[in-house]
Motif scaffolding. Sequence first.
Motif, PDB file in Angstrom:
ATOM      1  N   VAL A  26      37.832  -3.716  13.618  1.00  0.00           N
ATOM      2  CA  VAL A  26      37.625  -5.022  12.990  1.00  0.00           C
ATOM      3  C   VAL A  26      37.794  -6.135  14.021  1.00  0.00           C
ATOM      4  N   ARG A  27      38.826  -6.068  14.841  1.00  0.00           N
ATOM      5  CA  ARG A  27      39.065  -7.109  15.855  1.00  0.00           C
ATOM      6  C   ARG A  27      37.893  -7.218  16.833  1.00  0.00           C
ATOM      7  N   VAL A  28      37.473  -6.093  17.380  1.00  0.00           N
ATOM      8  CA  VAL A  28      36.394  -6.102  18.375  1.00  0.00           C
ATOM      9  C   VAL A  28      35.083  -6.566  17.746  1.00  0.00           C
ATOM     10  N   ALA A  29      34.791  -6.096  16.541  1.00  0.00           N
ATOM     11  CA  ALA A  29      33.559  -6.510  15.871  1.00  0.00           C
ATOM     12  C   ALA A  29      33.551  -8.012  15.595  1.00  0.00           C
ATOM     13  N   LEU A  30      34.702  -8.570  15.237  1.00  0.00           N
ATOM     14  CA  LEU A  30      34.782 -10.022  15.033  1.00  0.00           C
ATOM     15  C   LEU A  30      34.645 -10.764  16.362  1.00  0.00           C
ATOM     16  N   GLN A  31      35.273 -10.255  17.410  1.00  0.00           N
ATOM     17  CA  GLN A  31      35.174 -10.881  18.731  1.00  0.00           C
ATOM     18  C   GLN A  31      33.737 -10.902  19.227  1.00  0.00           C
ATOM     19  N   ARG A  32      32.975  -9.861  18.934  1.00  0.00           N
ATOM     20  CA  ARG A  32      31.583  -9.763  19.390  1.00  0.00           C
ATOM     21  C   ARG A  32      30.596 -10.425  18.440  1.00  0.00           C
ATOM     22  N   GLY A  33      31.102 -10.882  17.288  1.00  0.00           N
ATOM     23  CA  GLY A  33      30.239 -11.576  16.334  1.00  0.00           C
ATOM     24  C   GLY A  33      29.293 -10.655  15.584  1.00  0.00           C
ATOM     25  N   ILE A  34      29.650  -9.367  15.460  1.00  0.00           N
ATOM     26  CA  ILE A  34      28.748  -8.430  14.790  1.00  0.00           C
ATOM     27  C   ILE A  34      29.225  -8.012  13.403  1.00  0.00           C
ATOM     28  N   LEU A  35      30.383  -8.492  12.989  1.00  0.00           N
ATOM     29  CA  LEU A  35      30.880  -8.220  11.644  1.00  0.00           C
ATOM     30  C   LEU A  35      30.916  -9.559  10.913  1.00  0.00           C
ATOM     31  N   PRO A  36      30.009  -9.763   9.959  1.00  0.00           N
ATOM     32  CA  PRO A  36      29.818 -11.083   9.350  1.00  0.00           C
ATOM     33  C   PRO A  36      30.817 -11.425   8.245  1.00  0.00           C
ATOM     34  N   ILE A  37      32.102 -11.176   8.507  1.00  0.00           N
ATOM     35  CA  ILE A  37      33.110 -11.458   7.486  1.00  0.00           C
ATOM     36  C   ILE A  37      34.098 -12.529   7.914  1.00  0.00           C
ATOM     37  N   GLY A  38      33.968 -13.024   9.142  1.00  0.00           N
ATOM     38  CA  GLY A  38      34.905 -14.025   9.633  1.00  0.00           C
ATOM     39  C   GLY A  38      34.656 -14.323  11.095  1.00  0.00           C
ATOM     40  N   VAL A  39      35.703 -14.864  11.742  1.00  0.00           N
ATOM     41  CA  VAL A  39      35.577 -15.254  13.143  1.00  0.00           C
ATOM     42  C   VAL A  39      36.823 -14.859  13.928  1.00  0.00           C
ATOM     43  N   ALA A  40      36.634 -14.731  15.236  1.00  0.00           N
ATOM     44  CA  ALA A  40      37.726 -14.524  16.185  1.00  0.00           C
ATOM     45  C   ALA A  40      37.706 -15.717  17.127  1.00  0.00           C
ATOM     46  N   ILE A  41      38.834 -16.403  17.239  1.00  0.00           N
ATOM     47  CA  ILE A  41      38.931 -17.597  18.073  1.00  0.00           C
ATOM     48  C   ILE A  41      39.827 -17.298  19.271  1.00  0.00           C
ATOM     49  N   LYS A  42      39.306 -17.549  20.480  1.00  0.00           N
ATOM     50  CA  LYS A  42      40.092 -17.354  21.694  1.00  0.00           C
ATOM     51  C   LYS A  42      41.226 -18.376  21.730  1.00  0.00           C
ATOM     52  N   THR A  43      42.425 -17.910  22.071  1.00  0.00           N
ATOM     53  CA  THR A  43      43.574 -18.817  22.105  1.00  0.00           C
ATOM     54  C   THR A  43      44.194 -18.954  23.491  1.00  0.00           C
ATOM     55  N   ASP A  44      43.578 -18.346  24.507  1.00  0.00           N
ATOM     56  CA  ASP A  44      44.064 -18.545  25.875  1.00  0.00           C
ATOM     57  C   ASP A  44      42.900 -18.580  26.853  1.00  0.00           C
ATOM     58  N   GLU A  45      43.171 -19.045  28.053  1.00  0.00           N
ATOM     59  CA  GLU A  45      42.118 -19.209  29.060  1.00  0.00           C
ATOM     60  C   GLU A  45      41.600 -17.879  29.599  1.00  0.00           C
ATOM     61  N   ASN A  46      42.393 -16.828  29.517  1.00  0.00           N
ATOM     62  CA  ASN A  46      42.007 -15.525  30.054  1.00  0.00           C
ATOM     63  C   ASN A  46      41.262 -14.665  29.043  1.00  0.00           C
ATOM     64  N   ASN A  47      41.004 -15.207  27.866  1.00  0.00           N
ATOM     65  CA  ASN A  47      40.284 -14.485  26.805  1.00  0.00           C
ATOM     66  C   ASN A  47      40.973 -13.188  26.393  1.00  0.00           C
ATOM     67  N   ARG A  48      42.292 -13.173  26.457  1.00  0.00           N
ATOM     68  CA  ARG A  48      43.045 -11.975  26.088  1.00  0.00           C
ATOM     69  C   ARG A  48      43.661 -12.066  24.697  1.00  0.00           C
ATOM     70  N   ARG A  49      43.790 -13.261  24.177  1.00  0.00           N
ATOM     71  CA  ARG A  49      44.412 -13.441  22.864  1.00  0.00           C
ATOM     72  C   ARG A  49      43.438 -14.112  21.913  1.00  0.00           C
TER      73      ARG A  49
END
Length: 63
Positions: A26-49
């Motif tokens: 679920v996390r990876v699919a949201l990060q990649r924008g391929i699961l249309p149920i919500g969003v993943a927002i980057k919270t650090d400059e290194n794109n790790r969180r």
Amino acid sequence: MNELKENKNVSVSEAAQLLGKSEQFVRVALQRGILPIGVAIKTDENNRRFNYHISRKKLEEYI
């Protein structure tokens, strides 16, 4: 969909359980924008969180 709580937001854990997938899926699919149920927002400059928002309405429609 009786198993969903009344809250409008869904946790990654709950979404994974309802979809029959792992939390990581679920996390990876949201990060990649391929699961249309919500969003993943980057919270650090290194794109790790990320913070996740999963819409109960979109999850219900997807299921």
